[in-house]
Scaffold this motif. Structure first.
Motif, PDB file in Angstrom:
ATOM      1  N   PRO A  54      29.309 -19.333 -21.601  1.00 59.12           N
ATOM      2  CA  PRO A  54      29.627 -19.008 -22.992  1.00 59.12           C
ATOM      3  C   PRO A  54      28.445 -18.382 -23.742  1.00 59.12           C
ATOM      4  O   PRO A  54      28.656 -17.539 -24.593  1.00 59.12           O
ATOM      5  CB  PRO A  54      30.014 -20.348 -23.617  1.00 59.12           C
ATOM      6  CG  PRO A  54      29.845 -21.372 -22.578  1.00 59.12           C
ATOM      7  CD  PRO A  54      29.596 -20.729 -21.274  1.00 59.12           C
ATOM      8  N   SER A  60      28.318 -14.748 -22.987  1.00 59.96           N
ATOM      9  CA  SER A  60      29.414 -14.031 -23.639  1.00 59.96           C
ATOM     10  C   SER A  60      29.173 -13.871 -25.126  1.00 59.96           C
ATOM     11  O   SER A  60      29.445 -12.828 -25.704  1.00 59.96           O
ATOM     12  CB  SER A  60      30.722 -14.773 -23.436  1.00 59.96           C
ATOM     13  OG  SER A  60      30.852 -15.099 -22.099  1.00 59.96           O
ATOM     14  N   LEU A  61      28.678 -14.933 -25.726  1.00 55.73           N
ATOM     15  CA  LEU A  61      28.400 -14.865 -27.159  1.00 55.73           C
ATOM     16  C   LEU A  61      27.354 -13.787 -27.415  1.00 55.73           C
ATOM     17  O   LEU A  61      27.447 -13.010 -28.369  1.00 55.73           O
ATOM     18  CB  LEU A  61      27.926 -16.232 -27.655  1.00 55.73           C
ATOM     19  CG  LEU A  61      27.939 -16.415 -29.174  1.00 55.73           C
ATOM     20  CD1 LEU A  61      29.355 -16.263 -29.699  1.00 55.73           C
ATOM     21  CD2 LEU A  61      27.397 -17.779 -29.558  1.00 55.73           C
ATOM     22  N   ILE A 113      26.758 -11.151 -25.533  1.00 51.75           N
ATOM     23  CA  ILE A 113      27.403  -9.837 -25.359  1.00 51.75           C
ATOM     24  C   ILE A 113      28.146  -9.454 -26.632  1.00 51.75           C
ATOM     25  O   ILE A 113      28.014  -8.358 -27.150  1.00 51.75           O
ATOM     26  CB  ILE A 113      28.415  -9.865 -24.179  1.00 51.75           C
ATOM     27  CG1 ILE A 113      27.687 -10.080 -22.854  1.00 51.75           C
ATOM     28  CG2 ILE A 113      29.221  -8.563 -24.129  1.00 51.75           C
ATOM     29  CD1 ILE A 113      28.627 -10.268 -21.673  1.00 51.75           C
ATOM     30  N   PHE A 114      28.905 -10.401 -27.143  1.00 52.82           N
ATOM     31  CA  PHE A 114      29.679 -10.097 -28.333  1.00 52.82           C
ATOM     32  C   PHE A 114      28.771  -9.759 -29.509  1.00 52.82           C
ATOM     33  O   PHE A 114      29.012  -8.804 -30.239  1.00 52.82           O
ATOM     34  CB  PHE A 114      30.576 -11.273 -28.727  1.00 52.82           C
ATOM     35  CG  PHE A 114      31.245 -11.053 -30.050  1.00 52.82           C
ATOM     36  CD1 PHE A 114      32.222 -10.072 -30.177  1.00 52.82           C
ATOM     37  CD2 PHE A 114      30.868 -11.758 -31.174  1.00 52.82           C
ATOM     38  CE1 PHE A 114      32.816  -9.826 -31.399  1.00 52.82           C
ATOM     39  CE2 PHE A 114      31.463 -11.511 -32.393  1.00 52.82           C
ATOM     40  CZ  PHE A 114      32.436 -10.552 -32.508  1.00 52.82           C
ATOM     41  N   PHE A 128      27.235  -6.360 -29.134  1.00 54.38           N
ATOM     42  CA  PHE A 128      28.294  -5.380 -29.343  1.00 54.38           C
ATOM     43  C   PHE A 128      28.623  -5.249 -30.824  1.00 54.38           C
ATOM     44  O   PHE A 128      28.763  -4.151 -31.362  1.00 54.38           O
ATOM     45  CB  PHE A 128      29.535  -5.808 -28.555  1.00 54.38           C
ATOM     46  CG  PHE A 128      30.715  -4.910 -28.742  1.00 54.38           C
ATOM     47  CD1 PHE A 128      30.741  -3.655 -28.158  1.00 54.38           C
ATOM     48  CD2 PHE A 128      31.799  -5.313 -29.513  1.00 54.38           C
ATOM     49  CE1 PHE A 128      31.828  -2.815 -28.328  1.00 54.38           C
ATOM     50  CE2 PHE A 128      32.891  -4.474 -29.695  1.00 54.38           C
ATOM     51  CZ  PHE A 128      32.899  -3.227 -29.104  1.00 54.38           C
ATOM     52  N   PHE A 129      28.708  -6.392 -31.483  1.00 55.57           N
ATOM     53  CA  PHE A 129      29.057  -6.421 -32.898  1.00 55.57           C
ATOM     54  C   PHE A 129      27.991  -5.711 -33.733  1.00 55.57           C
ATOM     55  O   PHE A 129      28.303  -4.906 -34.613  1.00 55.57           O
ATOM     56  CB  PHE A 129      29.214  -7.874 -33.348  1.00 55.57           C
ATOM     57  CG  PHE A 129      29.700  -8.014 -34.757  1.00 55.57           C
ATOM     58  CD1 PHE A 129      31.040  -7.836 -35.066  1.00 55.57           C
ATOM     59  CD2 PHE A 129      28.823  -8.317 -35.779  1.00 55.57           C
ATOM     60  CE1 PHE A 129      31.492  -7.951 -36.374  1.00 55.57           C
ATOM     61  CE2 PHE A 129      29.262  -8.441 -37.093  1.00 55.57           C
ATOM     62  CZ  PHE A 129      30.600  -8.259 -37.381  1.00 55.57           C
ATOM     63  N   LEU A 188      28.272  -2.100 -33.311  1.00 53.37           N
ATOM     64  CA  LEU A 188      29.446  -1.624 -34.039  1.00 53.37           C
ATOM     65  C   LEU A 188      29.117  -1.427 -35.517  1.00 53.37           C
ATOM     66  O   LEU A 188      29.443  -0.399 -36.121  1.00 53.37           O
ATOM     67  CB  LEU A 188      30.554  -2.669 -33.868  1.00 53.37           C
ATOM     68  CG  LEU A 188      31.979  -2.270 -34.173  1.00 53.37           C
ATOM     69  CD1 LEU A 188      32.413  -1.163 -33.225  1.00 53.37           C
ATOM     70  CD2 LEU A 188      32.894  -3.477 -33.999  1.00 53.37           C
TER      71      LEU A 188
END
Lengths: 707, 67
Positions: free
Chosen positions: B16, B19-20, B22-23, B26-27, B30
């Motif tokens: 996790p 993944s967090l 990565i997010f 990415f965020f 963005l």
């Protein structure tokens, strides 16, 4: 630049709209029927085919896949052609999609009342229908991607992204959750067992809400709300952030349906964190929708279309605030298994999906038939009836949920349960059930008014099946430049792959460790596979939809271990449960430790007429279990199928299984006979009793757990 | 069954966290991208649903092509 002439296909939109309205009315009517059965069980008409457990999935499937599904397709087919300045890729695919989807709905409407079900929520349909769904969904996908590829507009508007995400994710969810081992044409066992089945199911179940009820409707909101308000969306930048954050985060939140269950703790925590994070993108979408109306609020007063849309988007906001709050463990401890959750989903279903659909239909039909709405006044009456209906539905359910939960947990000064009889907590909230049905009735009456209004509108106009349009051709040349997202919007296939990656990350991280690591599901030596008779009983439990009202998951709370007289449920107890039957709602008590609590005669009388053993019970009687017999020819097939998915029945056991079955059946029948209830050993009730008496007893034998 | 293929994966907690991360990355990317987006592009995209008939569509594309 060459201007090309073409025609938009309105006929396919019209057909999807007709299906939306018809199945909407049917789905709501079945909803009203089951809501009424909760205080008038006699309304099952004494038939097995119309009893709560069997038609509750009919209601959920009808409103989700028939009403909301058809509305989604109508909106997608209408908006996509216009946003991409082209007709749909293939008329033939459009019609295969339409008729295929309606056939699936008809198949569901026939099989579910017959008790043909996998019992996994919102995925109840059996394997042949699952395959049909996959095929039709792929047809829809090809048609959609094909349309995008032949577009005349270089860039894909945000609504299209949401449609792509819907297609990709629903495909992945449906396929993964539907892995099952066929036994016969209409019976299968889930590939997964126990904890793993639960995790896959709620990863699916939660994301069915996310990617069937939410993302396509956000896409529709981003198209139809600006249309109806006649102004561009508040912030296109926000929509970009909204889209990517939403699809990335949503996929993780499934485990919040399994808090305090036997799911490994790390997976529960992961679900909680991501559920709370979901507030941000959800509210980003809601605010983007509402703020689109800035400067146009005066029109909301007069235009029923905008009224419906404003309430829809507001309901979305409320629902997506409530959802994350419900995901917090201590809130969930109160709300889970109660009517609070029913209220929550109906704010989303009636408010967000229903009202957005009504708004879109009131906007779309006058345009497609080239006329004005027949009666704005009637639409306004519908709006108020519907709004009132939602309130009258939801408020009593909130009250019922909190009341019942507090009663379940209430201990008196002596340290005993204040309401040890579960039934007391049910009879307390029956007035709430009555009010809820009135709310549902109001909502349905509104929808009937809308149907009349829309038919009248269509009659006074003239329908144009093919609408003329023209647009410059899209040059094939490669365009260099723009930031990466601009470039992305020009490459639909690559875009689709990125969406797939975003949603797969969450699914993989959640599931792979649970599947791979042995320590996540501690095995318990005394847990053994079901006997053949219990297996038949379990399949009857599935057929009758008992799981709709009875959980099999004692959470680790004192109020539950005391009430359900035993240990809380352990992951290792479910390793042979294909599918898992933990349930999501307790209209009746939990049954995981029911085994051995009562004698056979009690169960015999209880299912013949629940009010004999439990005066005031709202459980329907099951007299057909006493006249129908189990089919011994199916035993071998069941054992073989279960062995294939990992249940350790010995090789060749299928040939002798029926001997064991009959022996156990005769023992139960003679026990019943001693109490004065003569029954043939092959009667379904005997198998059902065998299963219920087995439940939760394995760890009572010798509680030695090994890692 | 495939659930028995692997008996051990060390440090489940790292999944996790990765993944967090990565997010989050990415965020951030963005948000940075969105703040630098061109106004005429946004205008073009915003107006898409409001233009059903003939229009000056692709004008933005032509602009970036010519720029």
């Amino acid at each position: 630049m060459e201007i090309q002439q073409f025609k938009y296909d309105n006929k396919i939109v019209k057909y999807f709209i007709i299906a939306t309205v018809i199945f909407g009315l049917v789905g709501m009517l079945v909803g009203l029927l089951i809501a009424t059965q909760l205080f008038l069980p006699e309304l099952n008409l004494g038939l097995q085919y119309t009893t709560f457990g069997r038609i509750r999935p009919l209601h959920t499937n009808a409103v989700i896949f028939a009403f909301v599904g058809n509305a989604m397709f109508a909106g997608v087919y209408y908006s996509m052609q216009r946003l991409l300045k082209t007709r749909m890729f293939s008329d033939m695919l459009s019609w295969i999609h339409f008729w295929g989807w309606q056939l699936i709905i008809v198949a569901a409407a026939i099989t579910l009342p017959l008790g043909i079900t996998t019992s996994k929520e919102y995925a109840e349909l059996e394997w042949p229908i699952d395959i049909a769904i996959t095929l039709i969904w792929v047809v829809f996908g090809i048609n959609m991607i094909g349309t995008i590829l032949k577009r005349r507009e270089r860039h894909m508007y945000v609504a299209i992204w949401f449609y792509i995400a819907t297609f990709v994710t629903v495909a992945v969810l449906h396929v993964v959750n539907s892995f099952e081992m066929p036994v016969t044409l209409f019976k299968s066992y889930s590939w997964y067992a126990g904890v793993q089945d639960a995790l896959v199911q709620w990863w699916y179940g939660h994301n069915a809400v996310a990617f069937f009820l939410t993302t396509p409707f956000l896409g529709l909101m981003y198209y139809f709300l600006p249309k109806a308000a006649n102004r561009p969306v508040y912030s296109y930048k926000l929509s970009i952030i909204h889209f990517w954050s939403l699809i990335f985060i949503y996929i993780w939140a499934g485990p919040h349906h399994l808090l305090y269950t036997s799911l490994p703790n790390w997976a529960q925590s992961l679900g909680v964190v991501f559920s709370v994070m979901l507030i941000a993108p959800s509210w980003g979408g809601m605010l983007n929708g509402l703020l689109t109306l800035r400067g146009a609020w005066d029109r909301v007063r007069e235009d029923p279309v905008l009224k419906f849309m404003v309430v829809a988007v507001t309901a979305y906001g409320m629902s997506t605030l409530e959802g994350p709050l419900l995901s917090i463990k201590n809130v969930n401890a109160i709300a889970h298994f109660t009517d609070w959750i029913i209220a929550h989903v109906h704010i989303g279903g009636l408010g967000w999906n229903g009202f957005l659909i009504f708004g879109i239909l009131y906007w779309l039909i006058p345009r497609m038939w080239g006329t004005k709405l027949w009666s704005t006044k009637l639409a306004n009456v519908h709006f108020w009836l519907g709004t009132l209906g939602i309130i009258v539905y939801a408020l009593p359910m909130y009250a019922a949920g909190v009341t019942q939960s507090l009663m379940w947990k209430d201990f008196n000064a002596e340290g005993f349960l204040e309401y040890p009889n579960f039934l007391e907590t049910v009879t307390q909230i029956i007035p709430m059930y009555m009010m809820r049905a009135i709310g549902g009735l109001l909502y349905l009456v509104g929808a009937i008014m809308m149907t009349y209004n829309l038919v009248k509108t269509a009659k006074q106009g003239s329908f144009m099946a093919n609408e003329d349009a023209e647009a410059p051709a899209l040059e094939k040349k490669n365009i260099i430049g723009g930031y990466w997202h601009n470039r992305l919007e020009r490459k639909p296939v690559f875009f689709t792959v990125l969406v797939l990656v975003a949603i797969l990350i969450g699914g993989i991280v959640e599931m792979v460790p649970t599947f791979l690591i042995k320590s996540n599901v501690p095995t318990i030596a005394s847990v053994e596979p079901y006997t053949p008779l219990e297996l038949h009983g379990r399949d009857l439990y599935i057929r009758e939809g008992c799981v709709s009202c009875h959980s099999q998951m004692v959470r680790p709370f004192r109020s539950e271990t005391v009430r359900y007289n035993g240990e809380y449920s352990k992951a290792g107890e479910f390793v042979y449960d294909h599918p898992f039957l933990w349930g999501s709602k307790r209209t009746g008590p939990d049954l995981h430790r029911i085994g051995g609590k009562y004698n056979h005669a009690w169960h015999y009388q209880h299912m013949l007429d629940p009010t004999i053993t439990s005066p005031g019970s709202i459980m329907p009687p099951y007299p057909w279990l006493y006249t129908q017999t189990i089919n011994l020819d199916k035993t071998a097939g069941k054992i073989n199928a279960l062995r294939k998915v990992g249940v350790p029945y010995e090789r060749g056991y299928e040939t002798t299984a029926n001997e064991d079955l009959m022996q156990q059946a005769r023992e139960i029948a003679s026990g019943l006979s001693a109490d004065g209830f003569d029954t043939p050993p092959e009667a379904e009730i005997v198998a059902m009793i065998a299963y219920l008496q087995r439940l939760g007893t394995d760890i009572k034998v010798s509680p030695t757990a090994q890692r | 069954m495939f659930k028995h293929y692997f008996e051990q994966v060390n440090n489940v907690a790292i999944w996790p966290i990765i993944s967090l991360t990565i997010f989050f990355v990415f965020f951030l990317g963005l948000v940075i991208y969105v703040t630098r987006i061109r106004k005429d592009y946004i205008k073009h995209m915003e107006d898409l649903p409001l233009r059903d008939g003939i229009d000056e569509q692709n004008s933005f594309t032509n602009k970036i092509k010519n720029s």
